[in-house]
Scaffold this motif. Structure first.
Motif, PDB file in Angstrom:
ATOM      1  N   GLY A 233       0.822  -1.210   0.000  1.00  0.00           N
ATOM      2  CA  GLY A 233       0.000   0.000   0.000  1.00  0.00           C
ATOM      3  C   GLY A 233       0.851   1.253   0.000  1.00  0.00           C
ATOM      4  O   GLY A 233       0.520   2.249  -0.656  1.00  0.00           O
ATOM      5  N   LEU A 234       1.974   1.218   0.703  1.00  0.00           N
ATOM      6  CA  LEU A 234       2.912   2.340   0.705  1.00  0.00           C
ATOM      7  C   LEU A 234       3.454   2.565  -0.709  1.00  0.00           C
ATOM      8  O   LEU A 234       3.481   3.699  -1.201  1.00  0.00           O
ATOM      9  N   ILE A 235       3.855   1.478  -1.386  1.00  0.00           N
ATOM     10  CA  ILE A 235       4.366   1.589  -2.758  1.00  0.00           C
ATOM     11  C   ILE A 235       3.272   2.137  -3.674  1.00  0.00           C
ATOM     12  O   ILE A 235       3.527   3.011  -4.508  1.00  0.00           O
ATOM     13  N   GLN A 236       2.050   1.664  -3.509  1.00  0.00           N
ATOM     14  CA  GLN A 236       0.934   2.149  -4.319  1.00  0.00           C
ATOM     15  C   GLN A 236       0.748   3.655  -4.141  1.00  0.00           C
ATOM     16  O   GLN A 236       0.596   4.389  -5.114  1.00  0.00           O
ATOM     17  N   THR A 237       0.789   4.122  -2.903  1.00  0.00           N
ATOM     18  CA  THR A 237       0.619   5.546  -2.623  1.00  0.00           C
ATOM     19  C   THR A 237       1.740   6.370  -3.244  1.00  0.00           C
ATOM     20  O   THR A 237       1.499   7.405  -3.876  1.00  0.00           O
ATOM     21  N   VAL A 238       2.981   5.916  -3.083  1.00  0.00           N
ATOM     22  CA  VAL A 238       4.135   6.642  -3.641  1.00  0.00           C
ATOM     23  C   VAL A 238       4.017   6.721  -5.156  1.00  0.00           C
ATOM     24  O   VAL A 238       4.176   7.798  -5.747  1.00  0.00           O
ATOM     25  N   LEU A 239       3.736   5.601  -5.806  1.00  0.00           N
ATOM     26  CA  LEU A 239       3.645   5.604  -7.267  1.00  0.00           C
ATOM     27  C   LEU A 239       2.455   6.422  -7.765  1.00  0.00           C
ATOM     28  O   LEU A 239       2.552   7.100  -8.797  1.00  0.00           O
ATOM     29  N   ALA A 240       1.338   6.392  -7.046  1.00  0.00           N
ATOM     30  CA  ALA A 240       0.175   7.207  -7.438  1.00  0.00           C
ATOM     31  C   ALA A 240       0.518   8.686  -7.342  1.00  0.00           C
ATOM     32  O   ALA A 240       0.132   9.476  -8.213  1.00  0.00           O
ATOM     33  N   ASP A 241       1.250   9.075  -6.296  1.00  0.00           N
ATOM     34  CA  ASP A 241       1.683  10.474  -6.162  1.00  0.00           C
ATOM     35  C   ASP A 241       2.599  10.872  -7.319  1.00  0.00           C
ATOM     36  O   ASP A 241       2.487  11.966  -7.870  1.00  0.00           O
ATOM     37  N   VAL A 242       3.527   9.978  -7.692  1.00  0.00           N
ATOM     38  CA  VAL A 242       4.447  10.254  -8.798  1.00  0.00           C
ATOM     39  C   VAL A 242       3.677  10.327 -10.117  1.00  0.00           C
ATOM     40  O   VAL A 242       3.958  11.188 -10.957  1.00  0.00           O
TER      41      VAL A 242
ATOM     42  N   ILE B 178      13.765  -2.552 -12.857  1.00  0.00           N
ATOM     43  CA  ILE B 178      13.542  -1.355 -13.668  1.00  0.00           C
ATOM     44  C   ILE B 178      13.931  -0.135 -12.843  1.00  0.00           C
ATOM     45  O   ILE B 178      13.951  -0.180 -11.607  1.00  0.00           O
ATOM     46  N   VAL B 179      14.244   0.947 -13.548  1.00  0.00           N
ATOM     47  CA  VAL B 179      14.572   2.211 -12.899  1.00  0.00           C
ATOM     48  C   VAL B 179      13.561   3.247 -13.372  1.00  0.00           C
ATOM     49  O   VAL B 179      13.369   3.428 -14.574  1.00  0.00           O
ATOM     50  N   ILE B 180      12.916   3.880 -12.419  1.00  0.00           N
ATOM     51  CA  ILE B 180      12.013   4.984 -12.747  1.00  0.00           C
ATOM     52  C   ILE B 180      12.731   6.248 -12.316  1.00  0.00           C
ATOM     53  O   ILE B 180      12.880   6.517 -11.122  1.00  0.00           O
ATOM     54  N   GLN B 181      13.229   6.996 -13.312  1.00  0.00           N
ATOM     55  CA  GLN B 181      14.008   8.191 -12.991  1.00  0.00           C
ATOM     56  C   GLN B 181      13.842   9.258 -14.053  1.00  0.00           C
ATOM     57  O   GLN B 181      12.966  10.092 -13.955  1.00  0.00           O
ATOM     58  N   HIS B 182      14.673   9.241 -15.089  1.00  0.00           N
ATOM     59  CA  HIS B 182      14.703  10.335 -16.057  1.00  0.00           C
ATOM     60  C   HIS B 182      13.582  10.255 -17.094  1.00  0.00           C
ATOM     61  O   HIS B 182      12.915  11.231 -17.365  1.00  0.00           O
ATOM     62  N   TRP B 183      13.406   9.080 -17.698  1.00  0.00           N
ATOM     63  CA  TRP B 183      12.411   8.964 -18.749  1.00  0.00           C
ATOM     64  C   TRP B 183      11.467   7.815 -18.442  1.00  0.00           C
ATOM     65  O   TRP B 183      11.882   6.660 -18.311  1.00  0.00           O
ATOM     66  N   TYR B 184      10.223   8.157 -18.305  1.00  0.00           N
ATOM     67  CA  TYR B 184       9.148   7.173 -18.186  1.00  0.00           C
ATOM     68  C   TYR B 184       7.897   7.868 -18.682  1.00  0.00           C
ATOM     69  O   TYR B 184       7.824   9.096 -18.752  1.00  0.00           O
ATOM     70  N   ASP B 185       6.915   7.073 -19.059  1.00  0.00           N
ATOM     71  CA  ASP B 185       5.685   7.651 -19.600  1.00  0.00           C
ATOM     72  C   ASP B 185       4.515   6.775 -19.189  1.00  0.00           C
ATOM     73  O   ASP B 185       4.684   5.592 -18.857  1.00  0.00           O
ATOM     74  N   ALA B 186       3.343   7.358 -19.211  1.00  0.00           N
ATOM     75  CA  ALA B 186       2.076   6.643 -19.015  1.00  0.00           C
ATOM     76  C   ALA B 186       2.047   5.835 -17.720  1.00  0.00           C
ATOM     77  O   ALA B 186       1.543   4.711 -17.703  1.00  0.00           O
ATOM     78  N   LEU B 187       2.578   6.398 -16.633  1.00  0.00           N
ATOM     79  CA  LEU B 187       2.513   5.723 -15.338  1.00  0.00           C
ATOM     80  C   LEU B 187       1.077   5.792 -14.833  1.00  0.00           C
ATOM     81  O   LEU B 187       0.525   6.873 -14.640  1.00  0.00           O
ATOM     82  N   GLU B 188       0.488   4.620 -14.665  1.00  0.00           N
ATOM     83  CA  GLU B 188      -0.877   4.511 -14.153  1.00  0.00           C
ATOM     84  C   GLU B 188      -0.883   3.493 -13.022  1.00  0.00           C
ATOM     85  O   GLU B 188      -0.302   2.416 -13.146  1.00  0.00           O
ATOM     86  N   VAL B 189      -1.542   3.845 -11.928  1.00  0.00           N
ATOM     87  CA  VAL B 189      -1.550   3.011 -10.729  1.00  0.00           C
ATOM     88  C   VAL B 189      -2.995   2.671 -10.373  1.00  0.00           C
ATOM     89  O   VAL B 189      -3.867   3.539 -10.408  1.00  0.00           O
ATOM     90  N   ASP B 190      -3.225   1.399 -10.043  1.00  0.00           N
ATOM     91  CA  ASP B 190      -4.547   0.988  -9.559  1.00  0.00           C
ATOM     92  C   ASP B 190      -4.356   0.128  -8.315  1.00  0.00           C
ATOM     93  O   ASP B 190      -3.246   0.043  -7.788  1.00  0.00           O
ATOM     94  N   ASP B 191      -5.416  -0.492  -7.848  1.00  0.00           N
ATOM     95  CA  ASP B 191      -5.338  -1.266  -6.611  1.00  0.00           C
ATOM     96  C   ASP B 191      -4.470  -2.513  -6.711  1.00  0.00           C
ATOM     97  O   ASP B 191      -3.962  -2.995  -5.704  1.00  0.00           O
TER      98      ASP B 191
ATOM     99  N   PHE C  19      16.000   4.475   1.260  1.00  0.00           N
ATOM    100  CA  PHE C  19      14.816   3.728   1.677  1.00  0.00           C
ATOM    101  C   PHE C  19      14.681   2.497   0.799  1.00  0.00           C
ATOM    102  O   PHE C  19      14.857   2.568  -0.421  1.00  0.00           O
ATOM    103  N   GLY C  20      14.363   1.360   1.411  1.00  0.00           N
ATOM    104  CA  GLY C  20      14.157   0.165   0.609  1.00  0.00           C
ATOM    105  C   GLY C  20      13.328  -0.876   1.328  1.00  0.00           C
ATOM    106  O   GLY C  20      13.328  -0.954   2.556  1.00  0.00           O
ATOM    107  N   LEU C  21      12.621  -1.652   0.535  1.00  0.00           N
ATOM    108  CA  LEU C  21      11.826  -2.775   1.041  1.00  0.00           C
ATOM    109  C   LEU C  21      12.161  -4.010   0.231  1.00  0.00           C
ATOM    110  O   LEU C  21      12.398  -3.920  -0.971  1.00  0.00           O
ATOM    111  N   ARG C  22      12.158  -5.175   0.898  1.00  0.00           N
ATOM    112  CA  ARG C  22      12.317  -6.448   0.200  1.00  0.00           C
ATOM    113  C   ARG C  22      11.173  -7.349   0.637  1.00  0.00           C
ATOM    114  O   ARG C  22      10.878  -7.456   1.822  1.00  0.00           O
ATOM    115  N   PHE C  23      10.563  -8.002  -0.342  1.00  0.00           N
ATOM    116  CA  PHE C  23       9.478  -8.932  -0.070  1.00  0.00           C
ATOM    117  C   PHE C  23       9.973 -10.332  -0.364  1.00  0.00           C
ATOM    118  O   PHE C  23      10.406 -10.617  -1.478  1.00  0.00           O
TER     119      PHE C  23
END
Length: 160
Positions: free
Chosen positions: A20-29, A67-80, A113-117
């Protein structure tokens, strides 16, 4: 009192909270873009259910991919359930779909900051093979930390 389970599934609850934390961060981005020096290294299981990527990428990374999300990315969409993104691989934009359950690590080295599952977890209704250790040897927090824990950033450092 319910007889569904005899224990609280802390590990599974911790997984859900961290994803859920990752979802929130990516939705904000997705909404606002990456702030400051933030960027993400996300490692995921390419064979997990729901992962969508080009066949040539799956052939090249049959088990996991970072993957690295940094300089170039497009169409970032986040759902549940996960996120979709277009990333550039050698001047070839490729769409990816990554369910949150497929994520193995999530790292933002800009703030260390990092998480491992971990991929092995006990289902809520299945008993563990061995009885739990006494509380003084293994706390609930430590037991939950086996499922989601902080990642050593040395893995992602360029000067390593």
């Amino acid at each position: 009192m319910s007889d569904r389970s005899t224990t609280i599934a802390y590990g599974r609850l911790m997984h859900r909270a961290m994803r859920g934390l990752i979802q929130t961060v990516l939705a904000d981005v997705a909404r606002d873009g990456l702030p400051g020096a933030h960027h993400f290294f996300i490692t995921f299981d390419t064979g997990a259910p729901g992962v969508e990527l080009a066949d040539w990428l799956r052939d090249r990374y049959p088990e996991e991919m970072t993957i690295v999300i940094q300089h170039w990315y497009d169409a970032l969409e986040v759902d549940d359930d996960g996120f979709s993104i277009v990333l550039n691989f050698g001047d070839n934009p490729e769409p990816l779909r990554i369910p949150f359950d497929a994520i193995r690590t999530f790292v933002d080295p800009s703030v260390e900051f990092g998480l491992r599952f971990e991929s092995t977890e006990v289902a809520d209704d299945e008993p563990e093979d061995e009885p739990p250790s006494p509380p003084e040897r293994r706390t609930d927090r430590e037991r939950g930390a086996q499922d989601a824990e902080v990642v050593s950033l040395d893995t992602f450092r360029k000067n390593h």
